[in-house]
Design an enzyme around this catalytic site. Structure first.
Site, short mmCIF file in Angstrom:
data_model
loop_
_atom_site.label_atom_id
_atom_site.label_comp_id
_atom_site.label_asym_id
_atom_site.label_seq_id
_atom_site.Cartn_x
_atom_site.Cartn_y
_atom_site.Cartn_z
CB CYS A 78 -0.09 7.10 10.97
SG CYS A 78 -0.96 7.94 12.29
CG HIS A 175 -1.76 2.55 11.76
ND1 HIS A 175 -0.38 2.61 11.81
CD2 HIS A 175 -2.21 3.62 12.45
CE1 HIS A 175 -0.01 3.67 12.50
NE2 HIS A 175 -1.11 4.30 12.90
CD GLU A 177 0.53 -0.15 9.65
OE1 GLU A 177 -0.13 0.21 8.66
OE2 GLU A 177 0.81 0.62 10.60
N1 GLN Z 1 0.63 11.22 16.51
C1 GLN Z 1 1.76 10.77 15.76
C2 GLN Z 1 2.56 11.93 15.20
O1 GLN Z 1 2.14 13.04 15.23
C3 GLN Z 1 1.33 9.85 14.63
C4 GLN Z 1 0.63 8.63 15.19
C5 GLN Z 1 0.79 7.39 14.40
O2 GLN Z 1 1.69 7.23 13.56
N2 GLN Z 1 -0.02 6.40 14.71
O3 GLN Z 1 3.63 11.74 14.73
#
Ligand code: GLN
Length: 192
Positions: A78, A175, A177
């Protein structure tokens, strides 16, 4: 036992640490550059990529991390995926530029559009890990809009890549994890 760093400036590094332990590796919670010499690979967790970038600069870690990434396996989830991508939009943002993907931040919309889905991973992923659907948690997730230079797509959701690899790099926009399934972490440990 393999020692795997988890960048621990911000975000859900603790969950990655627990997943690594369950997968049979030793987590090292990286907050200082000196720790980079003690690890075989690094996970950049989810969180907020703009904040993580600021902290990387503040802690004087950005260049060392980029240098580590040019030599060793790195897995980004992410926000970590955003930090690893060569091209970041919505808005454009500096990155470590390790992986040949274009990524759009917050591409599913607002927090309320976060979701948990069951994915059918690609055959290569199942062959290298174990068969079965993959539970994917998306939290204000980015979308990978383009892949280049031999990036391999291991899983897709709604036609967009959500798990990719390029050589020693692994990237997921969800995610792993946060679920019990350890296959994605195990795949990363294979690269070490
Ligand atoms: N929205 C976050 C970003 O742009 C990422 C979200 C996440 O890691 N769950 O950095």
């Amino acid at each position: 036992m393999k020692k795997v760093g988890v960048l621990s400036l911000q975000g859900d590094f603790a969950a990655h640490g627990a997943a690594l332990e369950r997968a049979g590796a030793e987590p090292v919670f990286v907050r200082e550059r000196e720790q980079l010499s003690q690890i075989d690979g690094l996970i950049i967790p989810g969180g907020e990529s703009t904040t993580m970038l600021k902290l990387l600069r503040y802690e004087n870690l950005f260049d060392d991390l980029a240098e580590f990434g040019r030599r060793k396996p790195v897995f980004g989830t992410c926000a970590g995926a955003i930090l690893m991508a060569k091209d970041v939009t919505n808005p454009a943002q500096e990155s470590l530029g390790l992986v040949d993907i274009a990524i759009e931040r917050n591409a599913y919309g607002r927090q309320i559009d976060s979701r948990v889905v069951e994915l059918e991973p690609g055959p290569d992923f199942e062959k290298r890990t174990a068969p079965g659907k993959l539970e994917a948690v998306f939290i204000r997730a980015p979308i990978i809009r383009g892949v280049q230079n031999g990036v391999k797509v291991l899983a897709e959701y709604e036609g967009d890549p959500v798990l990719i690899e390029q050589g020693r790099y692994l990237v997921s926009t969800f995610h792993p994890e946060l679920t019990k399934d350890l296959r994605v972490h195990s795949l990363f440990l294979e690269k070490l």
